[in-house]
Design a protein around this motif. Structure first.
Motif, PDB file in Angstrom:
ATOM      1  N   ARG A  17       0.809  -1.222   0.000  1.00  0.00           N
ATOM      2  CA  ARG A  17       0.000   0.000   0.000  1.00  0.00           C
ATOM      3  C   ARG A  17       0.841   1.270   0.000  1.00  0.00           C
ATOM      4  O   ARG A  17       0.376   2.321  -0.407  1.00  0.00           O
ATOM      5  CB  ARG A  17      -0.983   0.018   1.176  1.00  0.00           C
ATOM      6  N   SER A  18       2.082   1.165   0.457  1.00  0.00           N
ATOM      7  CA  SER A  18       2.893   2.384   0.593  1.00  0.00           C
ATOM      8  C   SER A  18       3.201   3.003  -0.763  1.00  0.00           C
ATOM      9  O   SER A  18       3.488   4.192  -0.850  1.00  0.00           O
ATOM     10  CB  SER A  18       4.172   2.090   1.369  1.00  0.00           C
TER      11      SER A  18
ATOM     12  N   MET B  39       1.165   5.977  -1.481  1.00  0.00           N
ATOM     13  CA  MET B  39       1.313   7.163  -0.634  1.00  0.00           C
ATOM     14  C   MET B  39       2.374   8.071  -1.226  1.00  0.00           C
ATOM     15  O   MET B  39       3.559   7.893  -1.004  1.00  0.00           O
ATOM     16  CB  MET B  39       1.728   6.735   0.776  1.00  0.00           C
TER      17      MET B  39
ATOM     18  N   LYS C  36     -10.634   2.319   5.548  1.00  0.00           N
ATOM     19  CA  LYS C  36     -10.036   1.156   6.217  1.00  0.00           C
ATOM     20  C   LYS C  36     -11.086   0.081   6.496  1.00  0.00           C
ATOM     21  O   LYS C  36     -10.806  -1.117   6.398  1.00  0.00           O
ATOM     22  CB  LYS C  36      -9.405   1.641   7.528  1.00  0.00           C
TER      23      LYS C  36
ATOM     24  N   GLY D 258      -6.674  10.766  -1.135  1.00  0.00           N
ATOM     25  CA  GLY D 258      -5.479  10.476  -0.346  1.00  0.00           C
ATOM     26  C   GLY D 258      -5.766   9.459   0.749  1.00  0.00           C
ATOM     27  O   GLY D 258      -5.013   8.494   0.937  1.00  0.00           O
ATOM     28  N   ALA D 259      -6.860   9.654   1.463  1.00  0.00           N
ATOM     29  CA  ALA D 259      -7.210   8.730   2.550  1.00  0.00           C
ATOM     30  C   ALA D 259      -7.506   7.331   2.001  1.00  0.00           C
ATOM     31  O   ALA D 259      -7.011   6.336   2.523  1.00  0.00           O
ATOM     32  CB  ALA D 259      -8.421   9.266   3.322  1.00  0.00           C
TER      33      ALA D 259
ATOM     34  N   ALA E 121      -4.626   4.623   0.545  1.00  0.00           N
ATOM     35  CA  ALA E 121      -3.868   3.723   1.425  1.00  0.00           C
ATOM     36  C   ALA E 121      -4.446   2.312   1.410  1.00  0.00           C
ATOM     37  O   ALA E 121      -3.769   1.356   1.782  1.00  0.00           O
ATOM     38  CB  ALA E 121      -3.866   4.266   2.849  1.00  0.00           C
ATOM     39  N   TYR E 122      -5.701   2.176   0.990  1.00  0.00           N
ATOM     40  CA  TYR E 122      -6.333   0.856   1.001  1.00  0.00           C
ATOM     41  C   TYR E 122      -6.452   0.266  -0.404  1.00  0.00           C
ATOM     42  O   TYR E 122      -7.169  -0.690  -0.620  1.00  0.00           O
ATOM     43  CB  TYR E 122      -7.665   0.938   1.757  1.00  0.00           C
TER      44      TYR E 122
END
Lengths: 402, 402
Positions: free
Chosen positions: B10-11, B14, B112, B133-134, B137-138
């Protein structure tokens, strides 16, 4: 609607902790509680915070305090922390520090950064329950970290490989750990770092209790040893998680991660996407209280908690049956009891509440595999000496009759 | 060590936003900035917060304010919010409300909770950059949500199926949205809910700007319409994300999610594991300021921002070339410009900074696919009328010569 159908797979790992649920029921005035694990609010620097919040909301800082701020955190606070870290043998700059909402958030972010589903996290048996909670959201396997032992890198790798997994990090609280109160000595820290190097994985060093040492000599943080070896923090593999929750106040939710800049900058992006930044006003207030009197505050806690620890150790010696053993922590808030094999901490808790009105945390909750049910955690942070003696006396009665 | 080797998959999602990086460079006094999208600090209820923090740290609440608290959030604040929600046509109890660290954290938690990798999230084209953006991550896919249009449930399903994916939720800011300033009308909300029912997915309703209406009639939140249909909030599929950031102050990081209890209780577990709880003292202070004068504060903002919006709309009419069109928001902070197809907002920004000293946000950053580069977002929340007129005049010059 059928929510289970839309929840992500990770949500199955988010379960109510039976312990936390149980402890909610214990908030009754006639119960002597050694369960909490939270600071004594009588020791909070309340006046200092009154002053700090008042200052923050007048003059120069007033606008800043209520406004959005940068994800990295308030620069003067990061500077103050960097100086503290230097005092611990960790020379670093503000770019090595990210402010988080308590060190709990640091654990969540590190899990999020490092763990893909089925990756393996090495944790001690037992370990901090909240770390397992944070990591669980990223669906890892756990393997038992024996920090001071002889389990080889190859063994860890093979255990992971059996599950088609690979080891992603080692997590450990090294000073007066929650839940055992134990401290990893310098050779143990060296060995842990050797292991991490051999596995080529990061070490997550949970330093939440580090400032609370009551006797014995301070041992350099793993990150300090890592810097000794590598020459510069940006070359290290250790990610140090610090907190103001046990020294100043937990209700403000201010902690930090310190480590190599390449990791910190990734965590900054993560934080920006996840909650933008930690409370601006709280960071400014923490900075003011810390820079005006952090050491004085730690000394106040030292006096109170060390006396309570001594009382609890003395009471245990007096009241416990021979079959029970316990740790002798040099700091922190916790003592860890090991009972005869056939006893079960959770069952004992139910009985203790019913017959003795004393609360504690059954130990199995701190094991990734829920094992070792013949253990319990006692906290000495919140009770006075008299209460401690009475509570341990009653617990002794319970255990003698168990 | 080679960090890329241990980062979770997932990184890779980001990434530093080029826009945010660019905007960092713009903090120069001679630049007229319409970029920010943050509240005017001159309007913060600073005195009220001074009083509230002082009260919080004296008397009864003093101990509570600095201590750990429950993950659900401060009960009196949740009660106050429940009453506000009822005023919006959303009868609910405190058990339908979780306090989060800003509504940004609510978006992170909902991502999440709902997104496994490769799931599809429906978002408008354009949408709030911070939501992307939020969610990123998923590791979701995005598909274009046409809330008021004729795209059928089947089409969304088929598009997802092509990627071996399934649709997990629809996310939308429905009042004076960031970035367009547009509002979805009641028939549009009904249609969006119909679509969600057909797809059997939740709706995430981002209500960050909802209190900032300057004219026109209030439209019931999607959650209110959902309750009308289902009879009770616990039967609904809409998750309403609210915030005090645009009304009281963003620096305290206090927002909330309101929805069916079965989802809220899952989010509570998630919050407990991720950061324990939002700042106790800030929740108490927000409660005091809100319960003493929320409406007065909203009226103050109304007066200031509606005047600025009017000034900006008038200035656009006066200075923009005919080839440029823009939205006429009934509230919020933003106006959205559409330029001739051949123009590129990012290139224009660079030129604008160089020649006109005016800043804005290029629009492509708000598109999940980075398309529609001939757009830009202007914020009117932070500049006075004179500056607005001068800034728009200069922007007009730039666009006329582009």
């Amino acid at each position: 609607m059928d929510w289970e159908k839309v929840f992500a797979t990770r949500s199955s790992r988010m379960k109510a902790s039976e312990i936390r649920e149980l402890l909610k029921l214990l908030d009754q005035p006639d119960i002597i509680s050694f369960a909490g694990g939270i600071p004594d609010p009588a020791l909070f620097p309340t006046q200092e915070f009154q002053q700090a919040f008042a200052n923050t909301l007048t003059g120069d800082k007033q606008t800043t305090a209520l406004q959005y701020s940068v994800s990295e955190g308030y620069v003067p606070l990061r500077q103050w922390i960097a100086k503290q870290m230097e005092g611990l043998g960790i020379p670093c700059s503000v770019d090595n520090i990210l402010i988080t909402s308590g060190s709990q958030q640091a654990l969540d972010y590190l899990g999020k950064l490092l763990l893909s589903p089925n990756d393996t996290a090495l944790v001690t048996w037992p370990t901090y329950m909240g770390a397992l909670g944070a990591f669980n959201a990223y669906e890892p396997n756990y393997d038992r970290l024996i920090a001071n032992g002889n389990r080889s890198a190859k063994e860890y790798q093979e255990t992971a490989a059996e599950k088609n997994s690979r080891v992603k990090f080692a997590y450990m609280s090294v000073d007066f750990a929650n839940p055992t109160g134990e401290t990893l000595d310098r050779p143990g820290r060296e060995k842990l770092l050797d292991l991490a190097e051999e596995l080529d994985i990061p070490v997550i060093e949970d330093a939440a209790y580090q400032s609370l040492r009551y006797d014995g000599e301070a041992i350099p943080p793993i990150l300090a040893i890592d810097i000794e070896r590598k020459g510069h923090i940006d070359e290290t593999r250790t990610l140090y998680c610090g907190s103001f929750s046990k020294t100043l106040a937990p209700g403000l939710r201010v902690g930090w991660v310190c480590g190599a800049q390449s990791v910190i900058s990734k965590l900054v992006l993560m934080k920006q996407a996840a909650d933008l930044h930690s409370s601006t006003i709280n960071q400014i207030a923490i900075h003011e209280v810390a820079s005006k009197g952090f050491d004085k505050q730690v000394a106040k806690i030292f006096t109170a908690y060390s006396t309570r620890r001594d009382s609890m150790l003395a009471a245990l010696k007096e009241h416990m049956p021979e079959s029970v053993s316990w740790t002798k922590p040099e700091g922190g808030m916790f003592i860890w009891l090991t009972l005869p094999k056939h006893l079960d901490g959770a069952k004992l808790l139910a009985k203790s509440i019913e017959t003795q009105r004393v609360a504690f945390v059954p130990g199995h909750a701190f094991y990734a595999d829920g094992s070792n049910r013949n253990t319990m955690r006692l906290s000495f942070s919140q009770a006075n000496e008299e209460t401690i003696n009475e509570g341990i006396r009653r617990l002794g009665l319970l255990l003698k009759s168990a």
